[in-house]
Design a protein around this motif. Structure first.
Motif, PDB file in Angstrom:
ATOM      1  N   SER A  78       0.864  -1.178   0.000  1.00 13.51           N
ATOM      2  CA  SER A  78       0.000   0.000   0.000  1.00 13.51           C
ATOM      3  C   SER A  78       0.901   1.229   0.000  1.00 13.51           C
ATOM      4  O   SER A  78       2.114   1.117   0.230  1.00 13.51           O
ATOM      5  CB  SER A  78      -0.874   0.012   1.258  1.00 13.51           C
ATOM      6  OG  SER A  78      -0.030   0.224   2.385  1.00 13.51           O
TER       7      SER A  78
ATOM      8  N   GLU B   6       1.039   3.493   2.159  1.00 12.37           N
ATOM      9  CA  GLU B   6       1.586   3.688   3.525  1.00 12.37           C
ATOM     10  C   GLU B   6       2.866   2.873   3.720  1.00 12.37           C
ATOM     11  O   GLU B   6       3.769   3.295   4.442  1.00 12.37           O
ATOM     12  CB  GLU B   6       0.557   3.279   4.590  1.00 12.37           C
ATOM     13  CG  GLU B   6      -0.645   4.218   4.707  1.00 12.37           C
ATOM     14  CD  GLU B   6      -1.603   4.123   3.519  1.00 12.37           C
ATOM     15  OE1 GLU B   6      -1.724   3.026   2.916  1.00 12.37           O
ATOM     16  OE2 GLU B   6      -2.209   5.166   3.176  1.00 12.37           O
ATOM     17  N   ASP B   7       2.942   1.703   3.050  1.00  7.35           N
ATOM     18  CA  ASP B   7       4.145   0.863   3.184  1.00  7.35           C
ATOM     19  C   ASP B   7       5.395   1.531   2.597  1.00  7.35           C
ATOM     20  O   ASP B   7       6.514   1.038   2.775  1.00  7.35           O
ATOM     21  CB  ASP B   7       3.948  -0.492   2.488  1.00  7.35           C
ATOM     22  CG  ASP B   7       2.864  -1.327   3.163  1.00  7.35           C
ATOM     23  OD1 ASP B   7       2.538  -1.039   4.332  1.00  7.35           O
ATOM     24  OD2 ASP B   7       2.334  -2.247   2.512  1.00  7.35           O
TER      25      ASP B   7
ATOM     26  N   GLU C 276       6.496   4.401   3.471  1.00 10.69           N
ATOM     27  CA  GLU C 276       7.118   5.233   4.519  1.00 10.69           C
ATOM     28  C   GLU C 276       8.555   4.757   4.785  1.00 10.69           C
ATOM     29  O   GLU C 276       8.789   3.569   5.034  1.00 10.69           O
ATOM     30  CB  GLU C 276       6.272   5.139   5.794  1.00 10.69           C
ATOM     31  CG  GLU C 276       6.754   5.989   6.951  1.00 10.69           C
ATOM     32  CD  GLU C 276       6.512   7.494   6.749  1.00 10.69           C
ATOM     33  OE1 GLU C 276       5.461   7.875   6.179  1.00 10.69           O
ATOM     34  OE2 GLU C 276       7.388   8.276   7.187  1.00 10.69           O
TER      35      GLU C 276
ATOM     36  N   LYS D 292       0.135  12.983   0.499  1.00 10.08           N
ATOM     37  CA  LYS D 292      -0.293  11.759   1.191  1.00 10.08           C
ATOM     38  C   LYS D 292       0.309  11.652   2.588  1.00 10.08           C
ATOM     39  O   LYS D 292       0.028  10.690   3.321  1.00 10.08           O
ATOM     40  CB  LYS D 292       0.130  10.508   0.388  1.00 10.08           C
ATOM     41  CG  LYS D 292      -0.485  10.437  -0.984  1.00 10.08           C
ATOM     42  CD  LYS D 292      -1.929   9.968  -0.896  1.00 10.08           C
ATOM     43  CE  LYS D 292      -2.607  10.028  -2.246  1.00 10.08           C
ATOM     44  NZ  LYS D 292      -4.044   9.839  -2.187  1.00 10.08           N
TER      45      LYS D 292
ATOM     46  N   ILE E 144       3.484  11.033   3.378  1.00  6.78           N
ATOM     47  CA  ILE E 144       4.434   9.914   3.468  1.00  6.78           C
ATOM     48  C   ILE E 144       5.855  10.427   3.232  1.00  6.78           C
ATOM     49  O   ILE E 144       6.098  11.199   2.291  1.00  6.78           O
ATOM     50  CB  ILE E 144       4.074   8.827   2.427  1.00  6.78           C
ATOM     51  CG1 ILE E 144       2.726   8.220   2.804  1.00  6.78           C
ATOM     52  CG2 ILE E 144       5.140   7.746   2.347  1.00  6.78           C
ATOM     53  CD1 ILE E 144       2.071   7.451   1.723  1.00  6.78           C
TER      54      ILE E 144
END
Ligand code: ATP
Ligand code: ZN
Length: 289
Positions: A109, A111-112, A114, A133, A135
């Motif tokens: 995703s 978020e992964d 980061e 986003k 990130i």
């Protein structure tokens, strides 16, 4: 060339945008030989010079008024954050700037991403996207062959231009998310120019729109019994209202219409079922609304 009062149009010197840019400029009546000189071409029948540049340089040349018009991908316009006028989407050079990751990696995703390393030739657009986003990543700016970075362990993911996806596949990568869609645009400088050049730009823009309209359309002609006319007209897409012409046999009419250049076979079969005969579809060279 250069400071001679002529209109200058920037196009890509070689690469994916070159052929279509030249085709459009020739189709709107500009007479030039793009093969004689790699830096610029003199247009014989108008006060215009075509300047050949790397696509990365076109947005800034136009912003600074060195060239008054340019043909370049929307992705480069965003990347260079230039202040120019977007005149006409040119319907070629379609692609997406997408984030891709190795097939089977633990990144599943956005978020992964980061704390991960992302290689790209479009660091500005990528940075803006990640900031939106929320990130944080390490962006590794690479000017070409970005897709091999993950296999060399230079990066965990990439952000690159994708059209068919075959390059990604060949490098065992897959799209995680799309950042922006792009196509080539005719762009115009905001720097002041003479009224003569303003007029010339208006003429060229209107011809380019006419050329693009023509390419997106076809001309349909058919004959039918008067009794079938209503059904046929209501099933015929039309740019404006179709033309109905009388034929020597008073029971028959001819219908002419400008139709969109898609789904043509289904349309023809449908019209035949509704009683149309002598269905003729031809190319349109020019379509000035
Ligand atoms: P230059 O030497 O002019 O810098 P380049 O290698 O940057 O060339 P090309 O690969 O020719 O550029 O791509 C030019 C433009 O074509 C891109 O910026 C983009 O707008 C468009 N384009 C369309 N499809 C693709 C794709 N699959 N990959 C890359 N660019 C694409
Ligand atoms: Zn480039």
């Amino acid at each position: 060339m250069l400071l001679n009062g002529k209109l200058k149009i920037a196009v890509q010197k070689s690469g994916r945008l070159f052929e279509e840019s030249i085709t459009i400029l020739k189709s709107i009546g500009l007479d030039f030989n793009e093969k004689s000189n790699k830096l610029f071409a003199l247009v014989k029948n108008y006060p215009i010079e075509i300047i050949f540049l790397r696509d990365d340089d076109i947005p800034e040349y136009v912003q600074d008024g060195i060239c008054q018009l340019g043909m370049v991908g929307y992705n480069e316009i965003l990347e260079k954050k230039v202040d120019i006028d977007l005149l006409i989407p040119l319907n070629f050079g379609q692609c997406k700037l997408s984030i891709a990751k190795p097939i089977g990696s633990e990144i599943n995703s956005i978020e992964d991403l980061e704390g991960k390393r992302i290689a790209s030739s479009y660091p500005v657009v990528l940075k803006d996207y990640l900031a939106k986003k929320g990130i944080k990543c390490k962006i590794i700016e690479i000017s070409g062959s970005v897709e091999i970075c993950p296999s060399l362990d230079v990066a965990d993911a990439i952000a690159d231009l994708v059209s068919t996806g075959s390059t990604l596949k060949a490098n065992q990568l897959e799209i995680l998310t799309d950042i922006v869609e792009s196509e080539a645009y005719l762009i115009k400088s905001k720097v002041d120019i003479s009224p003569e050049l303003v007029e010339l730009i208006e003429k060229l823009s209107s011809r380019i729109s006419a050329y693009l309209n023509a390419k997106a359309s076809k001309y349909l002609m058919l004959n039918c019994k008067r009794s079938h006319l209503n059904a046929i007209i209501s099933n015929t897409p039309s740019l404006e209202t179709p033309t109905i012409l009388s034929l020597s046999d008073p029971n028959y009419v001819s219908v002419h219409s400008v139709i969109p250049n898609n789904n043509i076979w289904n349309l023809v079969e449908n019209l035949k079922d509704l009683g149309a005969s002598g269905i003729l579809i031809t190319k349109i060279e020019n379509l000035m609304p």
